[in-house]
Write an enzyme that holds these catalytic residues in place. Sequence first.
Site, PDB file in Angstrom:
ATOM      1  N   SER A  45      53.193  35.662  39.231  1.00 23.83           N
ATOM      2  CA  SER A  45      53.244  34.434  38.001  1.00 23.83           C
ATOM      3  C   SER A  45      54.675  34.993  37.025  1.00 23.83           C
ATOM      4  CB  SER A  45      52.408  34.867  37.105  1.00 23.83           C
ATOM      5  OG  SER A  45      52.059  35.691  37.216  1.00 23.83           O
ATOM      6  N   ASP A 340      49.858  36.260  27.115  1.00 21.95           N
ATOM      7  CA  ASP A 340      49.008  35.671  26.767  1.00 21.95           C
ATOM      8  C   ASP A 340      48.257  36.939  27.366  1.00 21.95           C
ATOM      9  OD1 ASP A 340      49.327  35.794  29.923  1.00 21.95           O
ATOM     10  OD2 ASP A 340      49.036  33.664  29.581  1.00 21.95           O
ATOM     11  N   HIS A 343      50.127  38.480  31.097  1.00 19.66           N
ATOM     12  CA  HIS A 343      51.562  38.419  30.851  1.00 19.66           C
ATOM     13  C   HIS A 343      52.043  38.942  30.004  1.00 19.66           C
ATOM     14  CE1 HIS A 343      50.401  35.042  33.805  1.00 19.66           C
ATOM     15  NE2 HIS A 343      50.681  35.441  34.461  1.00 19.66           N
TER      16      HIS A 343
END
Length: 366
Positions: A45, A340, A343
Amino acid sequence: MASPLVRLLLLLLLVVAAASRGAASAAKAKAKAARVTAVIVFGDSTVDTGNNNQIGTPLRSDFPPYGRDMPGGARATGRFGNGRLAPDFMSESLGLPPLVPAYLDPAYGIADFARGVCFASAGTGLDNATAGVLSVIPLWKEVEYYREYQRRLRAHAGAAAARDVVRGALHVVSIGTNDFLENYYMLATGRFARYSVGEYEDYLVAAARAFLAAIHRLGARRVTFAGLSPMGCLPLERTAGALLGGGGGGCVEEYNRVAREYNGKVEAMVRSLRAELPRLKVAFIPVYDNMLDLITHPEKYGLENVEEGCCATGRFEMGFMCNDESPLTCDDASKYLFWDAFHPTEKVNRIMAQHTLDVCYQQGVL
Ligand SMILES: *[C@@H]1O[C@H](CO)[C@@H](O)[C@H](O)[C@H]1NC(C)=O
């Protein structure tokens, strides 16, 4: 015979011409050495620009407020952040497009991918079992896509041009955090029972080596391999540590220790691979040190919060939990290290991109 004045002028002209020729050829040498044909991305991610939108996984971010600070206006592309990711910034810095398209995104075709393509999938790892936890794309499948991409590129541009694209491309790899935080320590796949953490590190390093050798066989020549960040300082891990260990929300030192130990092993592996495969220019990126500097000296970077994410409470929300319903989401993400609970913000991705390119120039990858 020309007058002394004319001779002086001629001499000056010659000196100026020689100097500018020298400068031009130095610039040309650097441009030639650094010319990058494409940015080709593998991993999780931290670098997935939207592949998970196209597969059946709950781990996605194709809804607001993800992407709210994208250039040209808010757009939730599936990037896990408020804006662009590090490979996007690297691509732009190298004179390539400002966004690296996801390979599975039907809005893009092979002509776009010839200048940059992303095979990464949020939630994946070096261990095949990690991708199974949230039904995402395993790393071996990312390599299969890379093979398929090369076939399409040959059909599109011809064999010689396709080879030049691959040889001249910068391959960016960022992976490994999920193997520990989503798999090993979550007891998700039985790895915890089977391996000590040191043995699991060795297992992952062997998988990383096999992966690098595989993309080298497929023609990759320039590669960056990111180390782990101080993953015990991720907001989600701080929160879990406080709940389980009764701590005050500080960094989970055990996870940071494992990150440092694993990084040392990966760096040694990269060095030995470079000695073994002289045509492979690969750099280990010490993300840990860079991130730790952000955490310990936030004021240097204009950061005000390095412990909580901007989205929602910032303590545990990511993916579906980070959505537009929360009144708590911060207004200015550029004051935050994390977007978040897992991340970094776009601001930090930009810093990481520059750091990665600096290491590339220092180590002769570019
Ligand atoms: C992952 O699975 C692929 C495909 O089955 C296999 O080729 C590869 O060796 C596996 N990698 C690891 C590290 O087990």
